[in-house]
Design an enzyme around this catalytic site. Sequence first.
Site, mmCIF file in Angstrom:
data_model
loop_
_atom_site.group_PDB
_atom_site.id
_atom_site.type_symbol
_atom_site.label_atom_id
_atom_site.label_comp_id
_atom_site.label_asym_id
_atom_site.label_seq_id
_atom_site.Cartn_x
_atom_site.Cartn_y
_atom_site.Cartn_z
ATOM 1 N N THR A 15 0.781 -1.170 0.194
ATOM 2 C CA THR A 15 -0.115 0.164 -0.054
ATOM 3 C C THR A 15 0.862 1.435 -0.077
ATOM 4 O O THR A 15 0.565 2.397 -0.620
ATOM 5 C CB THR A 15 -1.047 0.180 1.200
ATOM 6 N N SER A 56 1.596 -7.661 -1.000
ATOM 7 C CA SER A 56 2.252 -8.489 -0.111
ATOM 8 C C SER A 56 1.466 -9.908 -0.158
ATOM 9 O O SER A 56 2.000 -10.932 0.274
ATOM 10 C CB SER A 56 2.657 -8.060 1.287
ATOM 11 N N THR A 87 1.526 -4.583 4.169
ATOM 12 C CA THR A 87 1.415 -4.761 5.581
ATOM 13 C C THR A 87 0.879 -6.254 5.875
ATOM 14 O O THR A 87 1.162 -6.768 6.798
ATOM 15 C CB THR A 87 0.541 -3.775 6.265
ATOM 16 N N ASP A 88 0.058 -6.842 4.771
ATOM 17 C CA ASP A 88 -0.763 -7.965 4.974
ATOM 18 C C ASP A 88 0.126 -9.212 5.407
ATOM 19 O O ASP A 88 -0.024 -10.141 6.284
ATOM 20 C CB ASP A 88 -1.355 -8.370 3.884
HETATM 21 N N1 ASP Z 1 -2.610 -5.541 0.690
HETATM 22 C C1 ASP Z 1 -1.593 -4.458 0.624
HETATM 23 C C2 ASP Z 1 -0.480 -5.362 0.972
HETATM 24 O O1 ASP Z 1 -0.084 -6.137 1.742
HETATM 25 C C3 ASP Z 1 -1.816 -4.117 2.154
HETATM 26 C C4 ASP Z 1 -0.620 -3.110 2.752
HETATM 27 O O2 ASP Z 1 0.230 -3.126 2.317
HETATM 28 O O3 ASP Z 1 -1.432 -2.446 3.631
HETATM 29 O O4 ASP Z 1 0.591 -5.399 0.075
#
Ligand code: ASP
Length: 331
Positions: A15, A56, A87-88
Amino acid sequence: MEHKKHILLLTTGGTIASLPGGDGLEPQCSGVMERELEQLRTFYRITIKDVMCLDSSNIRPEEWKQLARQIYTLRGGYDGIVVSHGTDTMAYTASAITFMLPGIDLPVVFTGSQLPLADVLSDGPDNLRTAFAMAASGVSGVFLAFDRKVMRGCRAVKVRASGFSAFESVNATYSAQVSNLGLVINPAALPPKNGPARLWDTLCEDVFLLKLTPGLSPRIFDTLVDMGYKGIVIEAFGLGGVNVLHQGLQGIRRAMDAGVNVVVTTQCLYDSANLQVYQVGNKLLELGVIQGRDMTSEAAMTKLMWALGQNMNPAQIRDLFATDLAGEITL
Ligand code: ASP
């Protein structure tokens, strides 16, 4: 003028580096991070390398290896490394990299954001600043920085799907926090020293994470053996209970007889599994399962993937889980 610390930024997507596309947020290369990096250049000398550009959710052990190799081979010319990441699955990557790079001899700090840097209200600038400060701290180890807190990578868990305080250091105090004094390091919460830096990037991907549910059929273990799994991490109930009636234990026994290494943790986020307390836990111990104690599921899984990748036998794996390599377990 004060000498600026030289920080390598490895980007992987997520993100933090996303822009809205036709189907929702899409990760981009570091170009979209430039406005924020320009600010940081006032304080640090920054070199950027785009390693991959992925949500991710699409990151697999193959990408962990790619990242571990980049960190290991490039680290020589830098004071610290920041890895921007979705973050995932960041807690899995940070745990895996911790085990793949024992004795890492500089700070490696993962970070990301819940709202893209392109958004004026993004949490990304704060997270990047904390990560860069930790990367410039001279404290070696693999860390994750988020919401002005820094934790060991092998203790991080994503606990919020959208809130800015998305990561917690589970069963371990934070390694550093931002306050009015700046970045305050907690020396008692740093990873232990672990020999010279090495790259041990072989992983066994045949590890399954199983969350127990009431009434789960023990045949699941036979299916996992048939599928070729070599390790199972069981998230058991509470202190480490499993259903020992209704053939519950037999499935685990059959898997272990087939050579599968079974680690038992708890599905509770906080505190440690302790199989000695209840009869249902002691039955597991009699079977010879490995105790995951207070490890996060992410750390237990990646440690087992790594141990099997080093071709360790069951006795060596048991010893390894009774060893604190990087601050991932309280013994
Ligand atoms: N879907 C995103 C990822 O993990 C979520 C994020 O980065 O907050 O790439």
